[in-house]
Structure formats: structure tokens, C-alpha cells
Scaffold this motif. Structure first.
Motif, PDB file in Angstrom:
ATOM      1  N   MET A   1      16.185  -4.480  11.805  1.00 35.17           N
ATOM      2  CA  MET A   1      15.566  -4.201  10.531  1.00 35.17           C
ATOM      3  C   MET A   1      14.363  -5.116  10.348  1.00 35.17           C
ATOM      4  N   GLN A   2      13.298  -4.564   9.856  1.00 38.31           N
ATOM      5  CA  GLN A   2      12.058  -5.301   9.715  1.00 38.31           C
ATOM      6  C   GLN A   2      12.074  -6.141   8.440  1.00 38.31           C
ATOM      7  N   LYS A   3      11.681  -7.406   8.576  1.00 38.26           N
ATOM      8  CA  LYS A   3      11.630  -8.273   7.409  1.00 38.26           C
ATOM      9  C   LYS A   3      10.360  -7.998   6.609  1.00 38.26           C
ATOM     10  N   ARG A   4      10.467  -8.130   5.293  1.00 41.78           N
ATOM     11  CA  ARG A   4       9.299  -7.981   4.436  1.00 41.78           C
ATOM     12  C   ARG A   4       8.537  -9.283   4.410  1.00 41.78           C
ATOM     13  N   LYS A   5       7.239  -9.197   4.488  1.00 40.70           N
ATOM     14  CA  LYS A   5       6.408 -10.391   4.408  1.00 40.70           C
ATOM     15  C   LYS A   5       6.394 -10.914   2.976  1.00 40.70           C
ATOM     16  N   ALA A   6       6.295 -12.218   2.850  1.00 42.14           N
ATOM     17  CA  ALA A   6       6.131 -12.808   1.526  1.00 42.14           C
ATOM     18  C   ALA A   6       4.734 -12.466   1.015  1.00 42.14           C
ATOM     19  N   LEU A   7       4.576 -12.475  -0.282  1.00 42.17           N
ATOM     20  CA  LEU A   7       3.277 -12.116  -0.858  1.00 42.17           C
ATOM     21  C   LEU A   7       2.178 -13.075  -0.424  1.00 42.17           C
ATOM     22  N   THR A   8       2.526 -14.316  -0.170  1.00 37.28           N
ATOM     23  CA  THR A   8       1.514 -15.296   0.240  1.00 37.28           C
ATOM     24  C   THR A   8       1.013 -15.029   1.652  1.00 37.28           C
ATOM     25  N   GLU A   9       1.759 -14.286   2.449  1.00 37.15           N
ATOM     26  CA  GLU A   9       1.358 -13.989   3.826  1.00 37.15           C
ATOM     27  C   GLU A   9       0.496 -12.741   3.941  1.00 37.15           C
ATOM     28  N   LEU A  10       0.394 -11.961   2.895  1.00 37.11           N
ATOM     29  CA  LEU A  10      -0.369 -10.716   2.937  1.00 37.11           C
ATOM     30  C   LEU A  10      -1.853 -10.980   2.698  1.00 37.11           C
ATOM     31  N   THR A  11      -2.685 -10.085   3.232  1.00 39.62           N
ATOM     32  CA  THR A  11      -4.116 -10.182   2.966  1.00 39.62           C
ATOM     33  C   THR A  11      -4.406  -9.632   1.578  1.00 39.62           C
ATOM     34  N   LEU A  12      -5.617  -9.901   1.088  1.00 41.59           N
ATOM     35  CA  LEU A  12      -6.004  -9.430  -0.236  1.00 41.59           C
ATOM     36  C   LEU A  12      -6.001  -7.906  -0.300  1.00 41.59           C
ATOM     37  N   GLN A  13      -6.437  -7.263   0.770  1.00 45.43           N
ATOM     38  CA  GLN A  13      -6.450  -5.794   0.807  1.00 45.43           C
ATOM     39  C   GLN A  13      -5.036  -5.231   0.752  1.00 45.43           C
ATOM     40  N   GLU A  14      -4.109  -5.846   1.475  1.00 42.48           N
ATOM     41  CA  GLU A  14      -2.717  -5.387   1.443  1.00 42.48           C
ATOM     42  C   GLU A  14      -2.113  -5.575   0.053  1.00 42.48           C
ATOM     43  N   LEU A  15      -2.458  -6.680  -0.601  1.00 43.49           N
ATOM     44  CA  LEU A  15      -1.968  -6.908  -1.963  1.00 43.49           C
ATOM     45  C   LEU A  15      -2.484  -5.844  -2.918  1.00 43.49           C
ATOM     46  N   GLN A  16      -3.759  -5.519  -2.805  1.00 44.52           N
ATOM     47  CA  GLN A  16      -4.336  -4.511  -3.678  1.00 44.52           C
ATOM     48  C   GLN A  16      -3.742  -3.128  -3.398  1.00 44.52           C
ATOM     49  N   ASP A  17      -3.465  -2.832  -2.135  1.00 44.83           N
ATOM     50  CA  ASP A  17      -2.821  -1.555  -1.795  1.00 44.83           C
ATOM     51  C   ASP A  17      -1.424  -1.477  -2.396  1.00 44.83           C
ATOM     52  N   ARG A  18      -0.666  -2.559  -2.280  1.00 43.41           N
ATOM     53  CA  ARG A  18       0.684  -2.571  -2.857  1.00 43.41           C
ATOM     54  C   ARG A  18       0.641  -2.475  -4.371  1.00 43.41           C
ATOM     55  N   LYS A  19      -0.378  -3.090  -4.989  1.00 43.23           N
ATOM     56  CA  LYS A  19      -0.517  -3.014  -6.440  1.00 43.23           C
ATOM     57  C   LYS A  19      -0.774  -1.568  -6.867  1.00 43.23           C
ATOM     58  N   GLN A  20      -1.665  -0.881  -6.165  1.00 41.28           N
ATOM     59  CA  GLN A  20      -1.972   0.511  -6.491  1.00 41.28           C
ATOM     60  C   GLN A  20      -0.736   1.396  -6.287  1.00 41.28           C
ATOM     61  N   ARG A  21       0.003   1.164  -5.202  1.00 44.15           N
ATOM     62  CA  ARG A  21       1.197   1.959  -4.919  1.00 44.15           C
ATOM     63  C   ARG A  21       2.262   1.735  -5.990  1.00 44.15           C
ATOM     64  N   SER A  22       2.472   0.480  -6.368  1.00 41.02           N
ATOM     65  CA  SER A  22       3.497   0.201  -7.378  1.00 41.02           C
ATOM     66  C   SER A  22       3.085   0.756  -8.741  1.00 41.02           C
ATOM     67  N   LYS A  23       1.794   0.743  -9.022  1.00 41.70           N
ATOM     68  CA  LYS A  23       1.305   1.321 -10.279  1.00 41.70           C
ATOM     69  C   LYS A  23       1.563   2.825 -10.306  1.00 41.70           C
ATOM     70  N   GLY A  24       1.321   3.500  -9.197  1.00 41.67           N
ATOM     71  CA  GLY A  24       1.578   4.934  -9.119  1.00 41.67           C
ATOM     72  C   GLY A  24       3.051   5.263  -9.254  1.00 41.67           C
ATOM     73  N   VAL A  25       3.891   4.450  -8.626  1.00 36.80           N
ATOM     74  CA  VAL A  25       5.336   4.667  -8.719  1.00 36.80           C
ATOM     75  C   VAL A  25       5.803   4.464 -10.151  1.00 36.80           C
ATOM     76  N   LEU A  26       5.293   3.425 -10.813  1.00 37.10           N
ATOM     77  CA  LEU A  26       5.677   3.173 -12.201  1.00 37.10           C
ATOM     78  C   LEU A  26       5.267   4.317 -13.117  1.00 37.10           C
ATOM     79  N   ILE A  27       4.070   4.832 -12.930  1.00 39.09           N
ATOM     80  CA  ILE A  27       3.609   5.944 -13.769  1.00 39.09           C
ATOM     81  C   ILE A  27       4.437   7.196 -13.504  1.00 39.09           C
ATOM     82  N   GLY A  28       4.673   7.511 -12.229  1.00 38.95           N
ATOM     83  CA  GLY A  28       5.452   8.702 -11.892  1.00 38.95           C
ATOM     84  C   GLY A  28       6.879   8.622 -12.401  1.00 38.95           C
ATOM     85  N   LEU A  29       7.542   7.522 -12.126  1.00 39.26           N
ATOM     86  CA  LEU A  29       8.915   7.369 -12.602  1.00 39.26           C
ATOM     87  C   LEU A  29       8.973   7.272 -14.124  1.00 39.26           C
ATOM     88  N   GLY A  30       7.946   6.698 -14.719  1.00 39.20           N
ATOM     89  CA  GLY A  30       7.899   6.601 -16.174  1.00 39.20           C
ATOM     90  C   GLY A  30       7.857   7.968 -16.833  1.00 39.20           C
TER      91      GLY A  30
END
Length: 83
Positions: A1-30
Motif C-alpha cells: 500500500m502506498q503511503k501518503r506524503k505529508a503536506l510539507t513534502e508536496l510541491t506548491l503545484q501539488e498542493l494547489q491541485d489537491r486544494k482544487q480537488r477537495s473544493k470540488g468534492v466539498l461542493i459536489g457532496l454538499g
């Protein structure tokens, strides 16, 4: 099983991608949860013993707390990187 990287290990672009994805999930589930809660409240009004439906509808909001906390962690990490 693949371990999840800590937020401090991610690049700025990866952080922004995850932010956009989580925002979309929140809106859809909301939207789905809003529809479900509306249906449960309608059933609570129409059915004689509908009190449990109101309890279920109010408890559904608790599902969003971990996702909102994760999004806030992403926001703070992005702000740290931008300053």
C-alpha cells in the motif's frame, strides 16, 4: 500500500491541485447532502413518527468536518509557501 506524503513534502503545484480537488468534492457532496437533508426533513414532516429523520439530517453535517479540516490545512500550507 502506498503511503501518503505529508503536506510539507508536496510541491506548491501539488498542493494547489489537491486544494482544487477537495473544493470540488466539498461542493459536489454538499449539493447531494443538501438534497438528502431536504428529503429527510420533508419525510419528517409528512410521516407521523418522523423525529428520527430530523436527527439523521442534522447529523449528516458532521461528515464534512474532516474534509473541511483537510482543506484548511492545505490553505495554511499554501500560505506558508507563498510568504
Amino acid at each position: 500500500m502506498q503511503k501518503r506524503k505529508a503536506l510539507t513534502e508536496l510541491t506548491l503545484q501539488e498542493l494547489q491541485d489537491r486544494k482544487q480537488r477537495s473544493k470540488g468534492v466539498l461542493i459536489g457532496l454538499g449539493l447531494v447532502m443538501l438534497l438528502a437533508c431536504g428529503t429527510l426533513i420533508y419525510l419528517a414532516i409528512r410521516v407521523e413518527k418522523g423525529a428520527p429523520f430530523i436527527a439523521i439530517a442534522s447529523g449528516c453535517a458532521m461528515m464534512f468536518l474532516p474534509m473541511i479540516a483537510y482543506k484548511n490545512q492545505l490553505d495554511t500550507e499554501i500560505k506558508k509557501r507563498n510568504t
